[in-house]
Design an enzyme around this catalytic site. Structure first.
Site, PDB file in Angstrom:
ATOM      1  N   CYS A   1       0.851  -1.184   0.000  1.00 49.14           N
ATOM      2  CA  CYS A   1       0.000   0.000   0.000  1.00 49.14           C
ATOM      3  C   CYS A   1       0.889   1.236   0.000  1.00 49.14           C
ATOM      4  CB  CYS A   1      -0.895  -0.018   1.232  1.00 49.14           C
ATOM      5  SG  CYS A   1      -2.029   1.371   1.273  1.00 49.14           S
ATOM      6  N   LEU A   2       1.166   1.735  -1.168  1.00 46.67           N
ATOM      7  CA  LEU A   2       2.072   2.881  -1.297  1.00 46.67           C
ATOM      8  C   LEU A   2       1.511   3.799  -2.371  1.00 46.67           C
ATOM      9  CD1 LEU A   2       4.869   4.146  -0.624  1.00 46.67           C
ATOM     10  CD2 LEU A   2       5.839   2.706  -2.410  1.00 46.67           C
TER      11      LEU A   2
END
Lengths: 268, 151
Positions: free
Chosen positions: B88-89
């Site tokens: 999750c970036l």
């Protein structure tokens, strides 16, 4: 750098599903449906061809009538979030092909632009890739003597995804560079806490992000040109609203039709 | 067949070889330039130190206009890494820019290891421990580090 926005629900469970990928997958599906049916840049059509999209809408029909009294034809672009940059790039280069002198001024301007972007802090390695493609397209059409043949080649290249998207990326980078260069001025056009650089990273450089007034101002300013945007929506009276960018430039090079969320090219 | 994506990936690979950032490496798989294997070494002065974490990067023909899918193959215990290894970036999702290349992706993930964001968790246990019980968090991370030697 921050983490991607997530919905609240994922904080409640120990094994959150990978929602980002689910959302991306759905977006991809919608985009695929659009790209299967609408060309990146379409053929010339009559203004009246818009009527079929609004056959029961009296406000739009009245405005289409007004539009057709001012413009002769329309060229549709694919609604993929890149429509402003694609329409703008196509229409401006197409217009320049009628005037070799103007074209070569534009060519020189773009040729020098990579170094300006690198000086502003853009990564040379990746900028170069888009720049090289942009210059290749300009060279290819410049090598064709006959203007109408050159326009055909422009049309072909703008409908080849690889070339077309790289042209859009480079226009986005040029626009981002311009906004950041004049960031004090442009900061007044940005809502909320974001800096101009943040805004550029989030709304200008990424592909498929829709363009607003500020994008058009930046693009016109960096390429020394003017755009007239013709607004057509459901509001108010029976005529379309025209707006020049920059405001003091009364003879634009590019005419764009704006319907909420989308730009197409107009011809006088 | 050479496409813009493939051409660009060759450039990315060349640059990664000529000018490799510290602590990351990556290369296309033997028979497919669209799928890469990569390794990120755990950054110093973090609980991930000494770990060698493997990832896969899958590109589409839309690269670099769209981001690749990046996934840890090594088991990770990190607030922003899902159980399946997904990451999750922001720059791999809604803040992707075509000016990023493989080097930029890998160094961004490397700095995510040093600087987790527990407010946007992909692993809520890791996020909670990171915020409330740092010792236990570090213990769990160190177990991943040791696991990474075996993988």
């Amino acid at each position: 750098m921050k983490m991607a926005d997530k919905s609240e629900s994922s904080t409640n469970s120990d094994t959150p599903t990978n929602q980002d990928e689910l959302i991306l997958a759905q977006q991809r599906k919608i985009q695929q449906e659009i790209s299967d049916t609408i060309p990146l840049v379409g053929p010339l059509d009559q203004i009246s061809s818009l009527e079929s999209e609004y056959s029961t809408d009296t406000i739009y029909l009245a405005k289409i009538k007004d539009l057709s009294s001012k413009y002769k034809s329309i060229r549709r672009t694919r609604p993929d979030g890149n429509c402003f940059f694609r329409a703008f790039g196509y229409a401006y280069i197409e217009k320049l092909l009628d005037d070799k002198e103007q074209f070569s001024l534009f060519y020189d301007l773009v040729e020098k632009s990579k170094n300006s972007l690198v000086a502003l802090g853009f990564p040379q390695f990746t900028v170069e890739d888009f720049y090289d493609t942009f210059m290749e397209v300009l060279k290819r059409i410049n090598d064709i003597d006959d203007a109408s043949d050159a326009k055909k080649e422009l049309h072909n290249l703008f409908n080849e995804q690889g070339y077309s998207d790289y042209m859009v990326v480079y226009l986005r980078l040029l626009t981002s560079g311009q906004l950041q260069k004049e960031q004090i001025f442009y900061s007044f056009f940005i809502d909320g806490e974001r800096t101009v650089a943040d805004f550029c990273h989030q709304e200008v450089e990424p592909m498929y992000k829709e363009s607003d007034h500020i994008h058009i101002m930046g693009a016109c300013s960096v390429l020394l040109t003017g755009v007239r945007v013709v607004y057509m929506d459901r509001g108010g009276n029976t005529s379309v609203t025209e707006h020049n960018i920059p405001q003091d430039r009364l003879t634009p090079d590019v005419y764009l039709l704006y319907r909420p969320g989308h730009y197409d090219i107009l011809y006088l | 067949m050479s496409t813009p994506a493939r051409r660009r990936l060759m450039r990315d690979f060349k640059r990664l070889q000529e000018d490799p950032p510290t602590g990351v490496s990556g290369a296309p798989t033997d028979n497919n330039i669209m799928i890469w294997n990569a390794v990120i070494f755990g950054p110093h002065d973090t609980p991930f130190e000494d770990g060698t974490f493997k990832l896969t990067i899958e590109f589409t023909e839309e690269y670099p206009n769209k981001p690749p899918t990046v996934r840890f193959v090594s088991h990770m215990f990190h607030p922003n890494v899902y159980a399946d290894g997904g990451i999750c970036l922001d720059i791999l999702q809604n803040r992707w820019s075509p000016t990023y290349d493989v080097s930029a992706i890998l160094t961004s993930i490397q700095s995510l290891l040093s600087d987790p964001n527990p407010n946007s968790p992909a692993n809520s246990m890791a996020a909670q421990l990171y915020k409330e019980n740092r010792r236990e968090y570090e213990k769990r991370v160190k177990a991943c580090v040791e696991q990474s030697f075996i993988d």
